[in-house]
Design a protein around this motif. Sequence first.
Motif, PDB file in Angstrom:
ATOM      1  N   LEU A  69       0.465   5.877  -9.373  1.00  0.00           N
ATOM      2  CA  LEU A  69       1.323   6.924  -8.814  1.00  0.00           C
ATOM      3  C   LEU A  69       2.356   7.388  -9.839  1.00  0.00           C
ATOM      4  O   LEU A  69       2.982   8.428  -9.667  1.00  0.00           O
ATOM      5  N   GLU A  86      -6.323  13.225  -0.284  1.00  0.00           N
ATOM      6  CA  GLU A  86      -6.486  11.776  -0.097  1.00  0.00           C
ATOM      7  C   GLU A  86      -7.333  11.184  -1.213  1.00  0.00           C
ATOM      8  O   GLU A  86      -6.976  10.151  -1.795  1.00  0.00           O
ATOM      9  N   VAL A 127      -5.246  11.186  -4.551  1.00  0.00           N
ATOM     10  CA  VAL A 127      -4.153  10.214  -4.573  1.00  0.00           C
ATOM     11  C   VAL A 127      -4.699   8.794  -4.650  1.00  0.00           C
ATOM     12  O   VAL A 127      -4.152   7.941  -5.353  1.00  0.00           O
ATOM     13  N   ARG A 128      -5.796   8.534  -3.982  1.00  0.00           N
ATOM     14  CA  ARG A 128      -6.381   7.181  -4.026  1.00  0.00           C
ATOM     15  C   ARG A 128      -7.096   6.902  -5.346  1.00  0.00           C
ATOM     16  O   ARG A 128      -7.285   5.747  -5.710  1.00  0.00           O
ATOM     17  N   CYS A 135       3.402  13.576  -3.842  1.00  0.00           N
ATOM     18  CA  CYS A 135       3.284  13.148  -2.442  1.00  0.00           C
ATOM     19  C   CYS A 135       4.586  13.377  -1.681  1.00  0.00           C
ATOM     20  O   CYS A 135       4.577  13.884  -0.550  1.00  0.00           O
ATOM     21  N   ARG A 164       3.471  10.380  -7.455  1.00  0.00           N
ATOM     22  CA  ARG A 164       4.390   9.961  -6.381  1.00  0.00           C
ATOM     23  C   ARG A 164       5.289  11.140  -5.993  1.00  0.00           C
ATOM     24  O   ARG A 164       5.476  11.420  -4.806  1.00  0.00           O
ATOM     25  N   ASP A 198       0.835  -1.203   0.000  1.00  0.00           N
ATOM     26  CA  ASP A 198       0.000   0.000   0.000  1.00  0.00           C
ATOM     27  C   ASP A 198       0.871   1.255   0.000  1.00  0.00           C
ATOM     28  O   ASP A 198       0.949   1.976   0.976  1.00  0.00           O
ATOM     29  N   GLU A 199       1.517   1.506  -1.125  1.00  0.00           N
ATOM     30  CA  GLU A 199       2.391   2.677  -1.222  1.00  0.00           C
ATOM     31  C   GLU A 199       1.595   3.962  -1.058  1.00  0.00           C
ATOM     32  O   GLU A 199       2.043   4.899  -0.395  1.00  0.00           O
ATOM     33  N   ARG A 200       0.405   4.024  -1.635  1.00  0.00           N
ATOM     34  CA  ARG A 200      -0.424   5.220  -1.502  1.00  0.00           C
ATOM     35  C   ARG A 200      -0.734   5.493  -0.035  1.00  0.00           C
ATOM     36  O   ARG A 200      -0.636   6.629   0.441  1.00  0.00           O
TER      37      ARG A 200
END
Length: 182
Positions: free
Chosen positions: A119, A110, A113-114, A143, A140, A12-14
């Motif tokens: 990414l 959030e 990004v999700r 973030c 990415r 779960d990089e996000r």
Amino acid sequence: MVTHVPAEAQGDERGALLAFIEEQRGGIRRALLGLTEEQAASRPSASELTLSGLLKHVAEVEQGWIARAKQEPPAVKRDETNWHENFRLVDGETVESQLAYWEKVAAETEAYVRSVPSLDDTFPLPNDPWFPPEGRVSVRWLCLHLIREFARHAGHADIIRESLDGKTAFELVAQEQGASWG
């Protein structure tokens, strides 16, 4: 407010990136705990930085980057005529209103990004002289940039807060949780 980021769920990089973003937001929010508007706007050093100004700045920066990623204009256009307002509250703005605004921006971040397919998806950088011509960055990168931006300003906020009343992050966390460090 997050003070420790647990290990992410496998793959779960996000979630990991968003957790570190939130941790750094918490550092800035925590520095404002228990202060009056006057204290939050005070300058305890030669620097122009104030806690309320930092709060406004980070909320505006985050909103601007998410807007750029969506290829929309930022909510507030800054240039040499109004740049000075980026770091201070004006026109009835309060710490409470800026915290509420930042909360909305955080929810947008959030959700964005999700929702992106990857990414690795990219978007164009603004046509500003400090960016490479026709430059692009990934979600990415965005973030990681927010983590860096917030961490830098959370450090500023720690120093300003401690200069105001001597309270450290540990004391503020304890205060928030109703405990004491002894």
